[in-house]
Scaffold this active site. Structure first.
Site, PDB file in Angstrom:
ATOM      1  N   ARG A  37       0.825  -1.219   0.000  1.00 25.48           N
ATOM      2  CA  ARG A  37       0.000   0.000   0.000  1.00 25.48           C
ATOM      3  C   ARG A  37       0.854   1.261   0.000  1.00 25.48           C
ATOM      4  O   ARG A  37       0.477   2.283  -0.584  1.00 25.48           O
ATOM      5  CB  ARG A  37      -0.907   0.016   1.225  1.00 25.48           C
ATOM      6  CG  ARG A  37      -2.030  -0.965   1.080  1.00 25.48           C
ATOM      7  CD  ARG A  37      -2.983  -0.863   2.230  1.00 25.48           C
ATOM      8  NE  ARG A  37      -4.083  -1.778   1.992  1.00 25.48           N
ATOM      9  CZ  ARG A  37      -4.816  -2.339   2.941  1.00 25.48           C
ATOM     10  NH1 ARG A  37      -4.578  -2.054   4.200  1.00 25.48           N
ATOM     11  NH2 ARG A  37      -5.786  -3.157   2.648  1.00 25.48           N
ATOM     12  N   GLY A 351      -9.801  -8.936  -0.784  1.00 25.03           N
ATOM     13  CA  GLY A 351      -8.609  -9.245  -0.004  1.00 25.03           C
ATOM     14  C   GLY A 351      -8.091 -10.661  -0.167  1.00 25.03           C
ATOM     15  O   GLY A 351      -6.896 -10.887  -0.366  1.00 25.03           O
ATOM     16  N   GLY A 374     -13.694  -3.904   0.423  1.00 26.15           N
ATOM     17  CA  GLY A 374     -15.087  -3.463   0.516  1.00 26.15           C
ATOM     18  C   GLY A 374     -15.443  -2.452  -0.565  1.00 26.15           C
ATOM     19  O   GLY A 374     -16.518  -2.512  -1.168  1.00 26.15           O
TER      20      GLY A 374
END
Ligand code: AMP
Length: 395
Positions: A37, A351, A374
């Site tokens: 990330r 994920g 999500g």
């Protein structure tokens, strides 16, 4: 509607408040165990640095539940980010307040200040207007590069946009382009392969995709409900009895739209949910009472492979079995390999599927790996994400 991005505005000399997703997994000692990330934010930060912006960077980390929690301080993130960017990234003592404002105002072009964890304040998740205003005092322009939190209307993703010109970062832009074209004009034939535990959490995605795909492949725990709806016995497999009608409706809808819908034809079954269970491979209509389906079988893998071959676009979300347990990981690994070897445009979201790909070192062989679990799912359901809707449209 395409969004304006950092490329469409003049950032030279401006204080640019960037919402990124720096919520990286950490080890016991706090050090970053997976910097994916952090590396993903580099293009936007690099663009802003080279264009003379003064960068105020913010993110949440973990779940500190609205109060200061030493385990979730941003220092280890700043250390890793400094390494990745080759530039020292200091951390502010808080994310709002006069002291932080002074630090932001004193930034030189190209410098980066990382704010302390946004979720140390309960006002962040409450999307409190006063808190959003305090954040907005730190910038002249707001940039959202955190697609993964764009499905939540928080102060740093939505509230702040009421007080500053607001545009997308380059990571956000790439995500919207990729997922947007998947939904709006995919190269055909378009196949989606959806797995995971429950029909209930994927029902909206399945419905939305039916309108768009040529082939829909269903695996994972959710296949149990579809198989039962076809009248098969599934033993002790995961089953959502109240969704049998929904499964039937999806089958009927697929038939009506000429969408090919595939379910497993064989399975790896187990006599208990455990890595040292007794296991067998059986045709799907021979699951005995007391046994449960925990993975797709070898024939299914071949058939799914055949159905995917010739596709120009493939979307994958959700594991094919209980891939966390070695005896039931094979189906998910096989699908990861099928996508990696395919010449189609491949998009993987969610994920678990992303983890499976990365576990096999195959992520780089996929056209687009969507990090936001999500948020990706809600986008694929056709929902408007509040953090995206709040950004300016490109004229
Ligand atoms: P989701 O978050 O809905 O994508 O679901 C992911 C979870 O589904 C993983 O933890 C898997 O272990 C689980 N799962 C996949 N296949 C099965 C299955 N056949 N039975 C029970 N759980 C499953």
């Amino acid at each position: 509607m395409p969004k304006r991005s950092v490329r469409d505005i003049d950032v030279n000399g401006k204080r640019v408040l960037v919402r990124a997703d720096l919520n990286a997994p950490q080890r016991e000692d706090g050090s970053v165990s997976d910097d994916t990330r952090l590396r993903a934010t580099r293009p936007t930060l690099q663009y802003l640095r080279t264009h003379g912006a003064r960068i105020v960077l913010m993110s949440h980390l973990g779940r500190p539940k609205g109060k200061v929690d030493e385990r979730f301080r941003m220092a280890p993130i700043a250390a890793k980010l400094s390494e990745i960017l080759g530039q020292h990234v200091p951390v502010a003592p808080d994310c709002i307040g006069p002291e932080v404002e002074a630090l932001a105002n004193n930034l030189e072009p190209g410098q980066i200040l990382l704010l302390e964890n946004l979720r140390f304040h309960k006002e962040e998740e409450a999307n409190d207007e006063g808190f959003a205003k305090s954040l907005a005092k730190l910038g002249d322009i707001y940039v959202n590069d955190a697609f993964g939190t764009a499905h939540r209307a928080h102060a740093s993703t939505e509230g702040v946009t009421h007080f500053l010109p607001s545009v997308a970062g380059l990571l956000m832009l790439a995500e919207l382009d990729m997922l947007g074209s998947l939904i709006e004009n995919p190269r055909r034939p378009f196949a989606a392969i959806i797995g995971g535990a429950k029909v209930s959490s994927k029902l909206a995605v399945l419905k939305h995709l039916l309108d768009r795909v040529d082939t829909l492949i269903i695996g994972g725990g959710m296949a149990g409900t579809f198989l039962k709806a076809r009248g098969l016995e599934v033993g002790d497999s995961l089953l959502e009895p109240d969704l049998l009608d929904a499964a039937k409706a999806i089958e009927a809808d697929a038939a009506q739209r000429n969408v090919r819908l595939l379910l497993p034809t064989d399975a790896v079954i187990a006599d208990q949910f455990s890595a040292d269970a007794n296991t067998r491979v059986v045709p799907i209509n021979e699951v005995p009472a007391g046994w449960q389906i925990l993975d797709i079988g070898p024939e299914t893998i071949r058939e799914f492979g055949n159905a995917l071959s010739g596709s120009e676009t493939i979307l994958w979300n959700g594991p094919m079995g209980v891939f966390e347990l070695e005896p039931f990981a094979n189906g998910t690994r096989a699908v990861a390999t099928l996508l990696a070897e395919s010449n189609a445009v491949t998009v993987v979201g969610g994920g678990d599927s992303v983890a499976a790909l990365e576990g096999q070192g195959l992520a780089s062989k996929i056209t687009h790996v969507s990090p936001g679990g999500g948020a990706t799912l809600e986008f694929l359901e056709g929902k408007v994400l509040p953090g995206v809707a709040a950004l300016e449209d490109r004229p």
